[in-house]
Write an enzyme that holds these catalytic residues in place. Structure first.
Site, PDB file in Angstrom:
ATOM      1  CB  SER A 158      -0.866  -0.017   1.260  1.00  0.00           C
ATOM      2  OG  SER A 158      -1.426   1.248   1.488  1.00  0.00           O
TER       3      SER A 158
ATOM      4  CE1 TYR B  28      -4.058  -2.053   5.115  1.00  0.00           C
ATOM      5  CE2 TYR B  28      -3.228   0.061   4.354  1.00  0.00           C
ATOM      6  CZ  TYR B  28      -3.810  -1.161   4.087  1.00  0.00           C
ATOM      7  OH  TYR B  28      -4.133  -1.490   2.790  1.00  0.00           O
TER       8      TYR B  28
ATOM      9  CD  GLU C  62     -18.289   3.428   4.866  1.00  0.00           C
ATOM     10  OE1 GLU C  62     -18.044   2.290   5.270  1.00  0.00           O
ATOM     11  OE2 GLU C  62     -19.032   4.226   5.460  1.00  0.00           O
TER      12      GLU C  62
HETATM   13  P1  NAD Z   1     -11.150  -5.836   1.017  1.00  0.00           P
HETATM   14  O1  NAD Z   1     -11.260  -5.613   2.484  1.00  0.00           O
HETATM   15  O2  NAD Z   1     -12.362  -5.638   0.175  1.00  0.00           O
HETATM   16  O3  NAD Z   1     -10.603  -7.300   0.738  1.00  0.00           O
HETATM   17  C1  NAD Z   1      -9.769  -7.994   1.636  1.00  0.00           C
HETATM   18  C2  NAD Z   1     -10.370  -9.365   1.837  1.00  0.00           C
HETATM   19  O4  NAD Z   1      -9.537 -10.112   2.746  1.00  0.00           O
HETATM   20  C3  NAD Z   1     -11.779  -9.311   2.479  1.00  0.00           C
HETATM   21  O5  NAD Z   1     -12.738  -9.921   1.632  1.00  0.00           O
HETATM   22  C4  NAD Z   1     -11.612 -10.076   3.776  1.00  0.00           C
HETATM   23  O6  NAD Z   1     -12.739 -10.871   4.136  1.00  0.00           O
HETATM   24  C5  NAD Z   1     -10.400 -10.943   3.471  1.00  0.00           C
HETATM   25  N1  NAD Z   1      -9.788 -11.399   4.706  1.00  0.00           N
HETATM   26  C6  NAD Z   1      -9.431 -10.630   5.780  1.00  0.00           C
HETATM   27  N2  NAD Z   1      -8.966 -11.406   6.749  1.00  0.00           N
HETATM   28  C7  NAD Z   1      -9.034 -12.694   6.298  1.00  0.00           C
HETATM   29  C8  NAD Z   1      -8.705 -13.943   6.862  1.00  0.00           C
HETATM   30  N3  NAD Z   1      -8.229 -14.025   8.100  1.00  0.00           N
HETATM   31  N4  NAD Z   1      -8.907 -15.058   6.119  1.00  0.00           N
HETATM   32  C9  NAD Z   1      -9.437 -14.978   4.872  1.00  0.00           C
HETATM   33  N5  NAD Z   1      -9.749 -13.822   4.269  1.00  0.00           N
HETATM   34  C10 NAD Z   1      -9.549 -12.685   4.991  1.00  0.00           C
HETATM   35  O7  NAD Z   1      -9.960  -4.933   0.515  1.00  0.00           O
HETATM   36  P2  NAD Z   1      -9.490  -4.552  -0.958  1.00  0.00           P
HETATM   37  O8  NAD Z   1      -9.777  -3.117  -1.148  1.00  0.00           O
HETATM   38  O9  NAD Z   1     -10.025  -5.532  -1.937  1.00  0.00           O
HETATM   39  O10 NAD Z   1      -7.915  -4.711  -0.809  1.00  0.00           O
HETATM   40  C11 NAD Z   1      -7.212  -5.872  -1.258  1.00  0.00           C
HETATM   41  C12 NAD Z   1      -5.753  -5.751  -0.846  1.00  0.00           C
HETATM   42  O11 NAD Z   1      -5.185  -4.577  -1.414  1.00  0.00           O
HETATM   43  C13 NAD Z   1      -5.533  -5.650   0.652  1.00  0.00           C
HETATM   44  O12 NAD Z   1      -4.366  -6.364   0.989  1.00  0.00           O
HETATM   45  C14 NAD Z   1      -5.319  -4.188   0.884  1.00  0.00           C
HETATM   46  O13 NAD Z   1      -4.566  -3.932   2.037  1.00  0.00           O
HETATM   47  C15 NAD Z   1      -4.594  -3.788  -0.383  1.00  0.00           C
HETATM   48  N6  NAD Z   1      -4.757  -2.361  -0.682  1.00  0.00           N
HETATM   49  C16 NAD Z   1      -5.979  -1.889  -1.064  1.00  0.00           C
HETATM   50  C17 NAD Z   1      -6.140  -0.537  -1.332  1.00  0.00           C
HETATM   51  C18 NAD Z   1      -7.463   0.030  -1.765  1.00  0.00           C
HETATM   52  O14 NAD Z   1      -7.537   1.240  -1.975  1.00  0.00           O
HETATM   53  N7  NAD Z   1      -8.516  -0.767  -1.908  1.00  0.00           N
HETATM   54  C19 NAD Z   1      -5.050   0.337  -1.195  1.00  0.00           C
HETATM   55  C20 NAD Z   1      -3.823  -0.173  -0.799  1.00  0.00           C
HETATM   56  C21 NAD Z   1      -3.685  -1.532  -0.555  1.00  0.00           C
END
Ligand code: NAD
Length: 327
Positions: free
Chosen positions: A118, A149, A191
């Protein structure tokens, strides 16, 4: 048929990635604590379970796969990450998942592994001026992220790099900058700003007002999901081993984002800036390195992605209002 596994396939980016990989001809196994919230998965099989459990990680990875995408994390927007209330869970849960996945890679054949880091790993000191934030990849050290985080992400980047060095794991890493789009969390506390603004504007009446956290002059850039996935796939197929930013360079203030959503909605909306968690003062993606390494960088305008996302969120708001009336 090339095989792939998507960890976090029930989440926002993961569920979109599953669709993309299927379109590209991969077999896809998804795994998550939950199935996707906004429609049935198109994964060939989907395992519901907890990736903090090493046995579950082993059963998901089975005999291995050509591509493994590790997107699972305990995360949310500013209201979840920057209040401090969820720090212990965020660090423990996400680090445990990554430790399990990295360790399984020693015994299971993984052609290559993608890790989603991230922009939150970048030092706070370089993001104090909202007009000139620094997020060149090399500026990550000396490390000083502004959230736990971000620290966990940095730890896991380093861990995957160590597994690459010591155990020959092939790793590709991206630092995502605020990814948004349809079928993302739009209510409930996790969100992020684009979906939250869309919801607030969709719920507001013409001539009404919405609340925006902070003075609204903090800056960010936001990347639409389809371009994010384009970057992920290009990076995965490349020979680039260092982490790359995947983000937009179109920086906007948070009030500017709210105004953009209001304008697209056709409503006249007043912004009320109120105290709230805001994260760093300014952040933008620096795409110099991705352009250099992949010969590609995101280019779509923010407005196009926001228009599609607003339409989707507005439909959800309308549906939930109708459900509330009928019950
Ligand atoms: P999200 O929260 O929609 O998806 C993450 C998923 O991980 C969720 O569905 C959750 O249920 C699952 N999860 C969490 N703990 C778990 C566990 N113990 N076992 C199984 N599943 C588990 O988030 P996203 O926006 O789709 O992000 C995906 C990745 O990208 C993450 O690693 C996030 O940190 C990274 N990221 C996202 C953004 C963004 O803007 N969306 C920015 C930087 C980094």
């Amino acid at each position: 048929m090339p095989s792939s596994v998507v960890l976090g396939a029930g989440g926002f980016i993961g569920s979109h990635l599953v669709k993309r990989l299927k379109r590209e001809g991969f077999s896809v196994r998804g795994a998550d604590l939950k199935r996707p919230e906004f429609g049935e998965t198109v994964a060939d099989d989907f395992m519901v379970g907890d990736l903090r459990d090493p046995a579950f990680v082993h059963s998901v990875l089975g005999d291995g796969a050509d591509h493994v995408y590790q997107l699972a994390a305990d995360m949310g927007g500013a209201g979840f990450i920057f209040t401090g209330d969820n720090d212990a869970d965020v660090m423990h849960n996400s680090a445990t998942i990554n430790l399990n996945v990295a360790d399984a890679s020693r015994t299971v054949r993984i052609g290559r592994l993608f890790y989603s880091s991230s922009a939150c790993i970048y030092p706070e000191r370089n993001q104090l001026d909202p007009s000139t934030p620094v997020t060149a990849e090399a500026s990550a050290y000396p490390a000083a992220p502004d959230s736990e985080y971000g620290w966990e992400k940095l730890f896991s980047e380093r861990m995957y790099a160590a597994y690459s060095r010591n155990y020959g794991l092939t790793v590709r890493m991206a630092r995502f900058h605020n990814i948004f789009g349809e079928e993302g969390t739009w209510t409930g506390g996790r969100e992020k700003a684009p979906a939250a603004m869309c919801r607030k504007v969709a719920e507001a009446s013409d001539g009404g007002s919405i609340e925006v956290w902070g003075d609204g002059l903090q800056t960010r850039s936001f990347l639409y999901i389809e371009e994010c996935l384009e970057g992920v796939r290009r990076l995965m197929e490349s020979d680039v081993t260092e982490p790359l930013n995947i983000g937009s360079e179109e920086m906007i203030t948070i009030n500017g984002l709210a105004e953009m959503v209001a304008e697209l909605s056709g409503k006249s909306i007043t912004i009320r800036n109120i105290p709230g968690p805001t994260g760093v003062r300014g952040r933008n993606s620096d795409n110099t390195l991705i352009r250099e390494r992949l010969g590609w960088a995101p280019s779509e305008s923010l407005k196009d992605g926001i228009e599609r996302t607003y339409a989707w969120v507005a439909r959800r708001v309308k549906e939930s209002a109708e459900t509330a009336v009928s019950t």
